[in-house]
Design a protein around this motif. Structure first.
Motif, PDB file in Angstrom:
ATOM      1  N   ALA A 248       0.859  -1.188   0.000  1.00  0.00           N
ATOM      2  CA  ALA A 248       0.000   0.000   0.000  1.00  0.00           C
ATOM      3  C   ALA A 248       0.893   1.235   0.000  1.00  0.00           C
ATOM      4  N   SER A 249       0.281   2.371  -0.234  1.00  0.00           N
ATOM      5  CA  SER A 249       1.044   3.623  -0.213  1.00  0.00           C
ATOM      6  C   SER A 249       1.590   3.875   1.191  1.00  0.00           C
ATOM      7  N   PRO A 250       2.810   4.370   1.288  1.00  0.00           N
ATOM      8  CA  PRO A 250       3.377   4.639   2.613  1.00  0.00           C
ATOM      9  C   PRO A 250       2.695   5.843   3.259  1.00  0.00           C
ATOM     10  N   GLU A 251       2.626   5.800   4.569  1.00  0.00           N
ATOM     11  CA  GLU A 251       2.067   6.915   5.326  1.00  0.00           C
ATOM     12  C   GLU A 251       3.235   7.668   5.961  1.00  0.00           C
ATOM     13  N   ILE A 252       3.312   8.960   5.692  1.00  0.00           N
ATOM     14  CA  ILE A 252       4.390   9.780   6.237  1.00  0.00           C
ATOM     15  C   ILE A 252       3.765  10.845   7.127  1.00  0.00           C
ATOM     16  N   ARG A 253       4.172  10.841   8.385  1.00  0.00           N
ATOM     17  CA  ARG A 253       3.686  11.837   9.350  1.00  0.00           C
ATOM     18  C   ARG A 253       4.844  12.746   9.723  1.00  0.00           C
ATOM     19  N   LEU A 254       4.627  14.020   9.561  1.00  0.00           N
ATOM     20  CA  LEU A 254       5.659  15.002   9.894  1.00  0.00           C
ATOM     21  C   LEU A 254       5.276  15.739  11.169  1.00  0.00           C
ATOM     22  N   SER A 255       6.283  16.111  11.937  1.00  0.00           N
ATOM     23  CA  SER A 255       6.043  16.855  13.159  1.00  0.00           C
ATOM     24  C   SER A 255       7.009  18.024  13.224  1.00  0.00           C
ATOM     25  N   PRO A 256       6.490  19.226  13.359  1.00  0.00           N
ATOM     26  CA  PRO A 256       5.084  19.617  13.409  1.00  0.00           C
ATOM     27  C   PRO A 256       4.391  19.359  12.067  1.00  0.00           C
ATOM     28  N   ALA A 257       3.057  19.222  12.110  1.00  0.00           N
ATOM     29  CA  ALA A 257       2.269  18.828  10.938  1.00  0.00           C
ATOM     30  C   ALA A 257       2.399  19.811   9.779  1.00  0.00           C
ATOM     31  N   TRP A 258       2.665  21.070  10.066  1.00  0.00           N
ATOM     32  CA  TRP A 258       2.764  22.072   8.995  1.00  0.00           C
ATOM     33  C   TRP A 258       4.137  22.064   8.313  1.00  0.00           C
ATOM     34  N   TRP A 259       5.108  21.361   8.869  1.00  0.00           N
ATOM     35  CA  TRP A 259       6.461  21.319   8.300  1.00  0.00           C
ATOM     36  C   TRP A 259       6.428  20.540   6.981  1.00  0.00           C
ATOM     37  N   PRO A 260       6.962  21.101   5.887  1.00  0.00           N
ATOM     38  CA  PRO A 260       6.795  20.464   4.569  1.00  0.00           C
ATOM     39  C   PRO A 260       7.820  19.383   4.204  1.00  0.00           C
ATOM     40  N   TRP A 261       8.916  19.241   4.959  1.00  0.00           N
ATOM     41  CA  TRP A 261       9.981  18.323   4.555  1.00  0.00           C
ATOM     42  C   TRP A 261      10.253  17.246   5.615  1.00  0.00           C
ATOM     43  N   VAL A 262      10.713  16.115   5.122  1.00  0.00           N
ATOM     44  CA  VAL A 262      11.189  15.055   6.008  1.00  0.00           C
ATOM     45  C   VAL A 262      12.538  15.524   6.566  1.00  0.00           C
ATOM     46  N   PRO A 263      12.838  15.269   7.826  1.00  0.00           N
ATOM     47  CA  PRO A 263      14.128  15.708   8.381  1.00  0.00           C
ATOM     48  C   PRO A 263      15.313  15.168   7.583  1.00  0.00           C
ATOM     49  N   ILE A 264      16.407  15.895   7.629  1.00  0.00           N
ATOM     50  CA  ILE A 264      17.619  15.466   6.926  1.00  0.00           C
ATOM     51  C   ILE A 264      18.509  14.616   7.830  1.00  0.00           C
ATOM     52  N   VAL A 265      18.330  14.742   9.142  1.00  0.00           N
ATOM     53  CA  VAL A 265      19.134  14.006  10.117  1.00  0.00           C
ATOM     54  C   VAL A 265      18.482  12.638  10.360  1.00  0.00           C
ATOM     55  N   PRO A 266      19.205  11.553  10.120  1.00  0.00           N
ATOM     56  CA  PRO A 266      18.614  10.213  10.208  1.00  0.00           C
ATOM     57  C   PRO A 266      17.968   9.866  11.551  1.00  0.00           C
ATOM     58  N   PHE A 267      18.537  10.313  12.665  1.00  0.00           N
ATOM     59  CA  PHE A 267      17.970   9.928  13.960  1.00  0.00           C
ATOM     60  C   PHE A 267      16.640  10.620  14.247  1.00  0.00           C
ATOM     61  N   ARG A 268      16.234  11.570  13.402  1.00  0.00           N
ATOM     62  CA  ARG A 268      14.941  12.241  13.540  1.00  0.00           C
ATOM     63  C   ARG A 268      13.847  11.539  12.716  1.00  0.00           C
ATOM     64  N   ILE A 269      14.202  10.477  12.023  1.00  0.00           N
ATOM     65  CA  ILE A 269      13.241   9.740  11.184  1.00  0.00           C
ATOM     66  C   ILE A 269      12.998   8.373  11.806  1.00  0.00           C
ATOM     67  N   SER A 270      11.739   8.047  12.034  1.00  0.00           N
ATOM     68  CA  SER A 270      11.345   6.736  12.569  1.00  0.00           C
ATOM     69  C   SER A 270      10.647   5.957  11.465  1.00  0.00           C
ATOM     70  N   VAL A 271      11.041   4.712  11.268  1.00  0.00           N
ATOM     71  CA  VAL A 271      10.409   3.851  10.270  1.00  0.00           C
ATOM     72  C   VAL A 271       9.625   2.772  11.001  1.00  0.00           C
ATOM     73  N   VAL A 272       8.333   2.706  10.708  1.00  0.00           N
ATOM     74  CA  VAL A 272       7.434   1.725  11.340  1.00  0.00           C
ATOM     75  C   VAL A 272       6.832   0.881  10.218  1.00  0.00           C
ATOM     76  N   THR A 273       6.945  -0.447  10.328  1.00  0.00           N
ATOM     77  CA  THR A 273       6.350  -1.329   9.335  1.00  0.00           C
ATOM     78  C   THR A 273       5.238  -2.149   9.960  1.00  0.00           C
ATOM     79  N   GLN A 274       4.283  -2.534   9.144  1.00  0.00           N
ATOM     80  CA  GLN A 274       3.151  -3.345   9.625  1.00  0.00           C
ATOM     81  C   GLN A 274       3.008  -4.566   8.778  1.00  0.00           C
TER      82      GLN A 274
END
Length: 79
Positions: free
Chosen positions: A53-79
């Motif tokens: 299925a299409s991946p779901e990407i949640r950004l915090s804060p919600a209004w921020w338009p980009w995924v963080p550039i620093v790897p430790f700020r990105i969480s990957v969750v699989t189901q």
């Protein structure tokens, strides 16, 4: 039910199944999406990985338009 023949051999029918699940490498996902916009990140993941299925990407804060550039700020969750 097992069936034995006169020569001493026994036969029966057996059914086996297994479920194969694709493993997703979290480091690879992080590398693909670092520093890009949400839509671009989704498109890159869909193109690069075998997803059901299409991946779901949640950004915090919600209004921020980009995924963080620093790897430790990105969480990957699989189901």
């Amino acid at each position: 039910q097992p069936v034995s023949s006169e020569n001493g051999s026994t036969r029966w029918t057996m059914r086996a199944e297994r479920r194969i699940v694709q493993q997703i490498n979290a480091a690879q996902v992080t590398q693909i999406v670092q520093g890009v916009g949400r839509r671009d990140a989704q498109a890159r993941l869909e193109k690069s990985l075998p997803l059901a299925a299409s991946p779901e990407i949640r950004l915090s804060p919600a209004w921020w338009p980009w995924v963080p550039i620093v790897p430790f700020r990105i969480s990957v969750v699989t189901q």
